[in-house]
Design a protein around this motif. Structure first.
Motif, mmCIF file in Angstrom:
data_model
loop_
_atom_site.group_PDB
_atom_site.id
_atom_site.type_symbol
_atom_site.label_atom_id
_atom_site.label_comp_id
_atom_site.label_asym_id
_atom_site.label_seq_id
_atom_site.Cartn_x
_atom_site.Cartn_y
_atom_site.Cartn_z
ATOM 1 N N VAL A 271 1.072 -1.379 0.203
ATOM 2 C CA VAL A 271 0.206 -0.013 0.246
ATOM 3 C C VAL A 271 0.785 1.196 0.238
ATOM 4 C CG1 VAL A 271 -0.133 0.082 2.649
ATOM 5 C CG2 VAL A 271 -1.855 1.136 1.396
ATOM 6 N N THR A 272 0.489 2.509 -0.876
ATOM 7 C CA THR A 272 1.168 3.324 -1.270
ATOM 8 C C THR A 272 -0.115 4.164 -0.348
ATOM 9 O OG1 THR A 272 2.265 2.973 -2.883
ATOM 10 C CG2 THR A 272 2.549 4.960 -2.161
ATOM 11 N N ALA A 273 0.440 5.813 0.875
ATOM 12 C CA ALA A 273 -0.117 6.293 0.987
ATOM 13 C C ALA A 273 -0.044 7.713 0.805
ATOM 14 C CB ALA A 273 -0.592 5.962 2.697
ATOM 15 N N HIS A 274 -0.972 8.930 0.922
ATOM 16 C CA HIS A 274 -0.703 10.202 0.718
ATOM 17 C C HIS A 274 -1.445 10.554 1.832
ATOM 18 C CE1 HIS A 274 1.652 8.972 -3.442
ATOM 19 N NE2 HIS A 274 0.229 8.426 -3.728
ATOM 20 N N LEU A 275 -0.479 11.424 2.947
ATOM 21 C CA LEU A 275 -0.639 12.250 4.054
ATOM 22 C C LEU A 275 -0.297 12.987 4.218
ATOM 23 C CD1 LEU A 275 -2.888 11.777 6.273
ATOM 24 C CD2 LEU A 275 -0.797 9.984 7.590
ATOM 25 N N ASP A 276 -0.801 14.161 4.180
ATOM 26 C CA ASP A 276 -0.036 15.699 4.293
ATOM 27 C C ASP A 276 1.226 16.290 4.041
ATOM 28 O OD1 ASP A 276 -2.519 16.524 6.658
ATOM 29 O OD2 ASP A 276 -1.092 14.913 8.138
ATOM 30 N N GLY A 277 1.026 15.453 2.941
ATOM 31 C CA GLY A 277 1.537 16.311 1.453
ATOM 32 C C GLY A 277 3.335 14.847 1.528
ATOM 33 N N ARG A 278 2.903 14.143 2.883
ATOM 34 C CA ARG A 278 4.662 12.645 2.514
ATOM 35 C C ARG A 278 3.679 11.669 1.844
ATOM 36 N NH1 ARG A 278 6.399 11.793 7.637
ATOM 37 N NH2 ARG A 278 4.794 12.120 8.216
ATOM 38 N N SER A 279 4.830 11.308 1.365
ATOM 39 C CA SER A 279 3.830 9.552 0.799
ATOM 40 C C SER A 279 4.888 8.400 1.247
ATOM 41 C CB SER A 279 4.077 9.749 -0.199
ATOM 42 O OG SER A 279 2.807 10.687 -1.764
ATOM 43 N N GLY A 280 4.221 6.771 1.343
ATOM 44 C CA GLY A 280 5.345 5.782 1.612
ATOM 45 C C GLY A 280 4.138 4.580 0.556
ATOM 46 N N VAL A 294 -0.570 1.657 7.454
ATOM 47 C CA VAL A 294 -0.651 2.701 7.080
ATOM 48 C C VAL A 294 -0.214 2.859 9.281
ATOM 49 C CG1 VAL A 294 -0.761 4.841 6.980
ATOM 50 C CG2 VAL A 294 -2.147 3.090 4.902
ATOM 51 N N LEU A 295 -1.114 2.734 9.512
ATOM 52 C CA LEU A 295 -0.759 2.911 10.720
ATOM 53 C C LEU A 295 0.945 2.348 12.269
ATOM 54 C CD1 LEU A 295 -3.665 3.159 12.178
ATOM 55 C CD2 LEU A 295 -2.759 4.667 12.094
ATOM 56 N N ARG A 296 1.024 1.559 11.299
ATOM 57 C CA ARG A 296 2.644 1.000 11.578
ATOM 58 C C ARG A 296 3.256 1.685 11.327
ATOM 59 N NH1 ARG A 296 4.423 -2.772 8.719
ATOM 60 N NH2 ARG A 296 2.558 -3.719 7.931
ATOM 61 N N ASN A 297 3.279 2.708 10.274
ATOM 62 C CA ASN A 297 4.574 3.309 9.565
ATOM 63 C C ASN A 297 4.538 4.596 9.726
ATOM 64 O OD1 ASN A 297 5.602 1.525 7.525
ATOM 65 N ND2 ASN A 297 3.774 0.794 7.826
ATOM 66 N N ARG A 298 2.546 5.490 9.946
ATOM 67 C CA ARG A 298 2.715 6.791 10.301
ATOM 68 C C ARG A 298 1.575 7.127 10.720
ATOM 69 N NH1 ARG A 298 3.097 9.949 5.877
ATOM 70 N NH2 ARG A 298 2.083 12.175 7.095
ATOM 71 N N PRO A 299 2.185 6.653 12.296
ATOM 72 C CA PRO A 299 1.201 7.056 13.378
ATOM 73 C C PRO A 299 -0.290 8.166 13.193
ATOM 74 C CG PRO A 299 3.126 6.663 14.596
ATOM 75 C CD PRO A 299 3.387 7.067 12.849
ATOM 76 N N ASP A 300 0.340 8.803 12.454
ATOM 77 C CA ASP A 300 -0.553 9.981 12.813
ATOM 78 C C ASP A 300 -1.754 10.024 12.163
ATOM 79 O OD1 ASP A 300 1.455 10.010 10.279
ATOM 80 O OD2 ASP A 300 1.056 12.098 10.386
ATOM 81 N N ALA A 301 -1.969 8.882 10.946
ATOM 82 C CA ALA A 301 -3.139 8.118 9.705
ATOM 83 C C ALA A 301 -4.375 8.466 10.721
ATOM 84 C CB ALA A 301 -3.203 7.477 9.565
ATOM 85 N N PRO A 302 -5.669 9.238 10.077
ATOM 86 C CA PRO A 302 -6.702 9.429 10.753
ATOM 87 C C PRO A 302 -7.077 8.362 10.985
ATOM 88 C CG PRO A 302 -6.456 10.210 8.579
ATOM 89 C CD PRO A 302 -5.797 9.548 9.163
#
Length: 358
Positions: A271-280, A294-302
């Motif tokens: 999965v590729t996620a775009h969140l607050d102008g950053r992607s991973g 996504v949360l494992r890598n971006r804890p700020d996901a909504p």
């Protein structure tokens, strides 16, 4: 102007905890001047509140009530909390939370909104479903003199009815523009509709006797799943176009509501996620939802409920295909436009791309 980021909580001070009924309270937060643009909200939106316990992090959504703010943003925010059996947050709010405490709060979210405009609008609500609709009615009648509203509400008893006095005050203030119909399922009334549940059959008979159903510009349904589902079917039987019906469901329970095809998850999905102008981009582990990856890598996901109800984790499916387990938050128009609930989505292709910023 302060830019609101998706998953960023802000500590807000509690200024009042007001008892509404034996099992519900209204909690008011002060909003510092620097955050008033961040917490500006439309009538009908909700807040996600967070607390930490020995069992970990708890997030819950609660609808905003009262008059929505103007462009300058709110000086305070008010939400209603009803006690749920075994509720980790609702029990805390009713039994422990007091003025002076601090609670972590996400900026407002939700698309179950009614922005003031001329027309005739109506709502069918049950129990705590009155909360977002109270904000809609209060704001609409205060800011749009050419608007009318019909409010049909169902509660168990008079004593369990949230915002009883506030709704009565609105009726007194706007007697010609607010039509109020109160039903009780466990208590007889001297006047008004007979007691009993508002199910599909009863609504199909009741609604045409109350108002010109086809002339209503927008219907707003909010409350337990059974009530909302019955009201939606009743309106469909009465010829109301689907695009005029908006809903928000509380208390889903164990309904499966599977919307996906049941296709197996690819063995090596990413999965590729775009969140607050950053992607991973990250590999999806077996059994994970896309939100969990996504949360494992971006804890700020909504996210808030993780049950497919609140819509906080809504994202645009930019590439690939997904299977959603449940969906009680997105309307058909959103699904057709390509939006999914990350908390309920599993990859159905090896590559999936989600855009939380769109």
């Amino acid at each position: 102007m302060t830019a609101a980021r998706h998953g960023v909580f802000h500590p807000l001070r509690v200024t009042e905890v007001e008892r509404l009924t034996d099992d519900s309270v209204a909690v008011t937060f002060a909003v510092p001047p620097g955050l008033r643009d961040v917490f500006a909200h439309a009538p009908g939106q909700h807040l996600a509140l967070r607390r930490f316990t020995d069992g970990g992090e708890i997030r819950r959504n609660y609808s905003l009530c009262g008059l929505a703010p103007g462009p300058e943003g709110p000086e305070s925010l008010r939400v209603a909390v009803r006690l749920v059996d075994g509720g980790a947050f609702s029990g805390y709010a009713l039994k422990e939370l007091t003025a002076g405490d601090t609670v972590d709060v996400l900026p407002p979210a939700g698309r179950f909104v009614l922005r003031p405009r001329p027309g005739h609008f109506a709502a069918v609500v049950g129990g705590s479903g009155i909360t977002p609709v109270l904000c809609m009615v209060t704001t609409l009648l205060a800011r749009e003199p050419k608007a009318r509203f019909t409010l049909i509400r169902s509660d168990r008893t008079s004593a369990s009815t949230m915002f009883l006095d506030e709704v009565a005050d609105l009726k007194d203030r706007y007697p010609d523009r607010l039509q109020l119909v109160q039903t009780l399922s466990r208590e007889e009334r001297q006047a008004g509709p007979a007691s009993g549940r508002l199910d599909e059959q009863r609504l199909t008979e009741l609604l045409p006797a109350l108002l010109p159903v086809a002339a209503v510009d927008g219907w707003y349904l909010c409350g337990p799943h059974g009530l909302v589902q019955g009201a939606e079917r009743a309106l469909g039987a009465l010829g109301v176009p689907r695009e005029r019906v908006h809903q928000e469901i509380f208390h889903v329970g164990g309904e499966p509501a599977v919307t996906g095809t049941g296709a197996p998850v690819p063995a090596h999905a990413t999965v590729t996620a775009h969140l607050d102008g950053r992607s991973g981009s990250w590999p999806v582990r077996e059994g994970e939802t896309l939100l969990e990856t996504v949360l494992r890598n971006r804890p700020d996901a909504p996210y808030a409920c993780k049950g497919g109800v609140c819509g906080t984790c809504r994202a645009f499916l930019a590439a690939g295909e997904v299977r959603m387990d449940r969906n009680f938050a997105l309307e058909q128009e959103e699904l057709d436009a390509g939006y999914v609930l990350a908390c309920q989505s599993h990859p159905a292709t090896e590559r999936v791309e989600l855009d939380f910023d769109r």
